[in-house]
Design an enzyme around this catalytic site. Structure first.
Site, short mmCIF file in Angstrom:
data_model
loop_
_atom_site.label_atom_id
_atom_site.label_comp_id
_atom_site.label_asym_id
_atom_site.label_seq_id
_atom_site.Cartn_x
_atom_site.Cartn_y
_atom_site.Cartn_z
N ASN A 88 29.24 51.14 34.94
CA ASN A 88 30.63 50.76 34.64
C ASN A 88 30.84 49.27 34.39
O ASN A 88 31.79 48.88 33.71
CB ASN A 88 31.58 51.27 35.72
CG ASN A 88 31.21 50.83 37.11
OD1 ASN A 88 30.06 50.50 37.39
ND2 ASN A 88 32.18 50.82 38.01
N GLU A 189 26.11 47.65 47.21
CA GLU A 189 27.55 47.74 46.98
C GLU A 189 27.80 49.17 46.54
O GLU A 189 27.44 49.57 45.43
CB GLU A 189 27.98 46.72 45.92
CG GLU A 189 29.49 46.59 45.78
CD GLU A 189 29.99 47.26 44.52
OE1 GLU A 189 30.68 48.31 44.65
OE2 GLU A 189 29.71 46.76 43.43
N CYS A 223 34.61 50.22 41.00
CA CYS A 223 34.37 50.44 42.43
C CYS A 223 35.56 50.02 43.28
O CYS A 223 35.75 50.52 44.39
CB CYS A 223 33.14 49.66 42.88
SG CYS A 223 31.72 49.90 41.81
N GLU A 398 27.93 39.72 47.48
CA GLU A 398 27.51 39.17 46.19
C GLU A 398 28.50 38.11 45.75
O GLU A 398 29.68 38.16 46.10
CB GLU A 398 27.41 40.28 45.14
CG GLU A 398 26.32 41.28 45.48
CD GLU A 398 26.14 42.36 44.44
OE1 GLU A 398 25.05 42.95 44.42
OE2 GLU A 398 27.08 42.62 43.65
#
Length: 418
Positions: A88, A189, A223, A398
């Protein structure tokens, strides 16, 4: 300094080629071109950020407990890092990880999603042009059939020291098991289930604008997209009415290369079927479709932006991540009730809420069990900020000054006999 200069040049080349890179994303996953352009700028920002962080990998000198000793702490690269990403954000997920890894002094093997390998390869071409040495940035595309096998090799090979993965929680758990055999460093993640709470004190127009951005970006396929709307009873009807009108007025389903398109196709038919399943389940239990609710006439992977009301916590769409353009609205009465519903999930990536009450803002921001909180804001990602979740949404962070630590080992040196 050399790593910093090469990363900086890579960033500059991305910006020089941002139109071409954006078109690759739109062609690969259907994302509207304007969003793809935004992703490239966002992607490049991580290379710029970590180019700067590369020169700030500081160690320590610790006062020793004995006069004849000196105590040092060094930070050293962890080694080869395997980077496994989802489809994505096929560019940003790479730079967010690879920028940190290269800044730390690691080499990387990138396995892009089988749906979107071209963005990873395009970044590789620019890495070559930026002077990043051969063998430092490696890309291993593979078919859907080979994905599991390639992932297992990357997680079990003793030459790999670090795994960084973005994708579903279920896949993350499989990779964790593989990585356990050689006790690799792991950052992940994983899936989210973001709540979006609108309290009675909220500015409703602001909340609607934030809801539109948070829910329907990339057709709901991010997400950190909102998955559950919780709206307090005092403003529930006003919010639903304004949200519905905004959806119908501002969202346009179409080809990603069409300038007016805000909603492209979903990634595949399986994704569409999941949205349909969630709507069917909700309606069968008493939910009402305010707008949308079915596939779009453009084609089988296109779906109408959908808003549901009279939603309960027993419905699938409030128990699972939909990953599509579906906005279910739950009506609640008290702050405690909203927080309890929001936290009743085994994942916790992002959460959002709208309130004008300062005391409530502090309470709810601290109580939400998520790694990232948007207060009166629906879009929260940036290179300077730590991206990651709690519970089953992942491990590590991150971006930000913390992101480079995921690729560094701490070595303690005791210098004696002085």
């Amino acid at each position: 300094q050399e790593r910093s200069a090469r990363l900086r040049r890579w960033y500059e080349l991305m910006m020089e080629n941002k139109e071409e890179l954006a078109r690759i994303i739109t062609a690969e996953n259907g994302k509207p071109l304007k969003e793809a352009q935004g992703e490239i700028v966002y992607s490049a920002s991580f290379l710029e950020w970590f180019a700067e962080e590369a020169r700030r990998i500081y160690g320590d000198v610790i006062p020793a407990s004995a006069k004849d000793r000196r105590v040092l702490v060094l930070k050293q690269p962890v080694g080869v890092a395997a980077i496994i990403i989802a489809w994505n954000f096929p560019s940003a997920m790479i730079t967010r990880k690879v920028g940190a890894a290269l800044a730390a002094g690691c080499t990387v093997v990138v396995k892009p999603a089988e749906d979107t390998p071209l963005s990873a390869l395009a970044l590789g071409e620019l890495a070559n042009q930026a002077g990043i040495p051969a063998g430092v940035y490696n890309v291993v595309p593979c078919s859907r059939q080979q994905t599991a096998a390639v992932g297992e090799v990357l997680c079990t090979d003793p030459l790999v020291s670090k795994i960084s993965f973005t994708g579903s929680t279920a896949t993350g758990k499989i990779l964790l098991k593989h990585a356990a055999g050689t006790v690799k460093r792991v950052s992940m993640e994983l899936g989210g289930h973001a709540p979006f709470i609108v309290f009675d004190s909220a500015n409703v127009d602001q909340a609607v604008a934030g809801a539109l951005a948070s829910k329907y970006r990339n057709s709901g396929q991010t997400c950190v997209c909102t998955n559950r709307f919780l709206v307090q009873k005092g403003i529930h009807d006003e919010f639903v009415e304004k949200f519905s009108k905004a959806i119908e007025k501002e969202l346009h389903v179409g080809n990603g290369f069409d300038a007016k398109t805000t909603q492209g196709p979903l990634i595949n038919e399986k994704a569409v079927e999941k949205v349909e399943k969630h709507i069917k389940d909700a309606v069968s239990q008493g939910a009402s479709v305010v707008t949308g609710g079915k596939r779009h006439s453009l084609g089988k992977n296109f779906f109408e932006p959908t808003l549901l009301t009279n939603v309960t916590t027993k419905m699938l769409c409030t128990q699972e991540e939909t990953f599509g353009p579906l906005a279910p609205v739950i009506k609640f009465e008290t702050e405690a009730e909203a927080v309890a519903i929001a936290n009743a999930a085994n994942v916790g990536l992002a959460g959002y809420f709208y309130s004008q009450d300062p005391a409530q803002i502090w309470r709810v921001a601290e109580q939400l069990e998520v790694g990232m909180v948007g207060v009166n804001e629906g879009i929260i990602s940036s290179a300077e900020c730590p991206f990651g979740g709690v519970k089953e949404s992942g491990l590590g962070r991150e971006g930000s000054k913390y992101g480079i630590d995921e690729y560094l080992e701490i070595k303690y040196v005791c210098f004696g006999g002085l």
